[in-house]
Design an enzyme around this catalytic site. Structure first.
Site, PDB file in Angstrom:
ATOM      1  N   SER A 287       3.234  -0.889  -2.957  1.00 60.79           N
ATOM      2  CA  SER A 287       2.491  -1.419  -4.101  1.00 60.79           C
ATOM      3  C   SER A 287       1.740  -0.344  -4.880  1.00 60.79           C
ATOM      4  CB  SER A 287       1.501  -2.498  -3.654  1.00 60.79           C
ATOM      5  OG  SER A 287       0.498  -1.957  -2.832  1.00 60.79           O
TER       6      SER A 287
ATOM      7  N   LYS B 251      -6.962  -7.227  -4.558  1.00 64.90           N
ATOM      8  CA  LYS B 251      -6.851  -5.908  -5.187  1.00 64.90           C
ATOM      9  C   LYS B 251      -7.694  -5.817  -6.462  1.00 64.90           C
ATOM     10  CE  LYS B 251      -2.402  -4.758  -3.145  1.00 64.90           C
ATOM     11  NZ  LYS B 251      -0.961  -4.522  -3.323  1.00 64.90           N
TER      12      LYS B 251
END
Length: 348
Positions: free
Chosen positions: A242, A287
């Site tokens: 990611s 996040k």
């Protein structure tokens, strides 16, 4: 004390005891929370996250931060019910079934090896995407790292085999090979054209159904690139696919004159293909919280995560949609100069 009162008292103690035992009993869930952030144009432990040798580099400023998700729990250290309950009422974390993070009935060594390969592939893809964006030529070959014991590829494909094509289609990258296998139905045969010991040969491998119904042959692959100069990535214990977009942006920033952040603190996430396409990730809500806590004001978001991100974006954090690395570079240029389009996440 009457018999009835004694019975109620004992029953109360029993319920309390069962409640305490239950609260501390292990449950098959994992708690996801905002993890650490790292500035890809900064340093970790006094070492540059991205260091480039053999090519001219340029000064940078601001931040291009990768964001992570920390987890608590797992097969080797299950959380208790009380921890799970606390997570369910905390809006900054998520509680998910253990099997969504840890594949059941998998050899831990195989999983660890695959995770290591995945991290390496992600960083190599980030290097490749950045050099592609800058029109710097390089070469690549997909190689076999290992095969899973008992799977069809075991003994047919060998470590070090270079995969040239699958069913006649060029093996442009690891995902192309994987997609070619998944396009088959379990039980079909897949033909791999490989180079082994300097000789080219065709290897036919039957397919089987995986744990989640996907078609597979049981091979772990890695893209090996030959770059014209060294690009080292150092993130300590942080890793995973990611961070690919932010690695690529950090490399582009260091290899081009000017500062693409304009001095701003930019954070973001997304997998990256060698050709620059940005892919969806998990844990977007956690996040974004980590990004905001790190001081970021802009968050680069994969298109496929936009709908979910809009439901949980913290106040003061601007979502910028990133379909490709090139789009992200253009968006940052527009943010810096005030000219051009800055693509935003949209509902639906």
């Amino acid at each position: 004390m009457s018999r009835r009162a004694l019975t109620l008292l004992l029953a109360g103690f029993l319920v309390l005891a069962l409640g305490v035992v239950g609260a501390f009993s292990p449950v098959p869930y994992v708690v996801l929370s905002p993890g650490p952030t790292e500035n890809t144009i900064g340093e970790v432990d006094k070492k540059p996250v991205i260091s480039i040798k053999g090519r001219e580099t340029y000064p940078t400023s601001g931040a291009l931060s990768l964001v992570t998700v920390a987890y608590q729990g797992g097969p080797a250290a299950q959380i208790d019910l009380l921890t799970a309950l606390r997570g369910w009422i905390d809006p900054t974390v998520a509680v998910v079934p253990q099997e969504t993070i840890f594949a059941p009935n998998r050899d831990p060594k195989e999983v660890e090896e695959e995770n290591t390969v995945e991290m390496t592939n992600s960083q190599d893809s980030a290097r490749a995407a950045a050099l592609s964006e800058l029109k710097i030529p390089f070469s690549m070959v997909v190689t076999v790292v290992s095969t899973e014991k008992g799977r069809p590829a075991d003994g047919k494909l060998l470590k070090g085999d270079e995969i040239n094509s699958v069913d006649g289609k060029p093996a442009k990258d690891v995902d192309v090979v994987g997609d070619a296998v998944k396009a088959h139905k379990p039980g079909d045969n897949v033909t791999f054209s490989v180079t082994r010991g300097g000789q080219k040969l065709d290897v036919t491998v039957p397919t089987v159904a995986g744990p989640k119904g996907q078609t597979l042959v049981g091979v772990v692959m890695q893209a090996k690139y030959k770059f014209p100069f060294d690009v080292d990535i150092n993130v300590g214990d942080v890793g995973g696919p990611s961070a690919g977009l932010m690695f690529s942006l950090g490399i582009v920033d260091k290899l081009t004159p000017g500062e693409i952040t304009g001095g701003k603190r930019i954070a973001g996430t997304g997998t990256i293909q060698p050709t620059g396409e940005v892919g969806a990730i998990g844990g977007i809500a956690q996040k974004m919280v980590g990004a905001k806590d790190s001081g970021a004001t802009v968050f680069l978001t994969p298109a496929d995560n936009c709908a979910e991100a809009m439901q949980a974006v913290p106040d003061g954090l601007r979502l910028v949609r990133a379909d490709t690395l090139h789009d992200a570079v253009l968006a940052l240029d527009a943010l810096r100069t005030g000219k051009g389009n800055v693509p935003a996440c949209e509902a639906g």
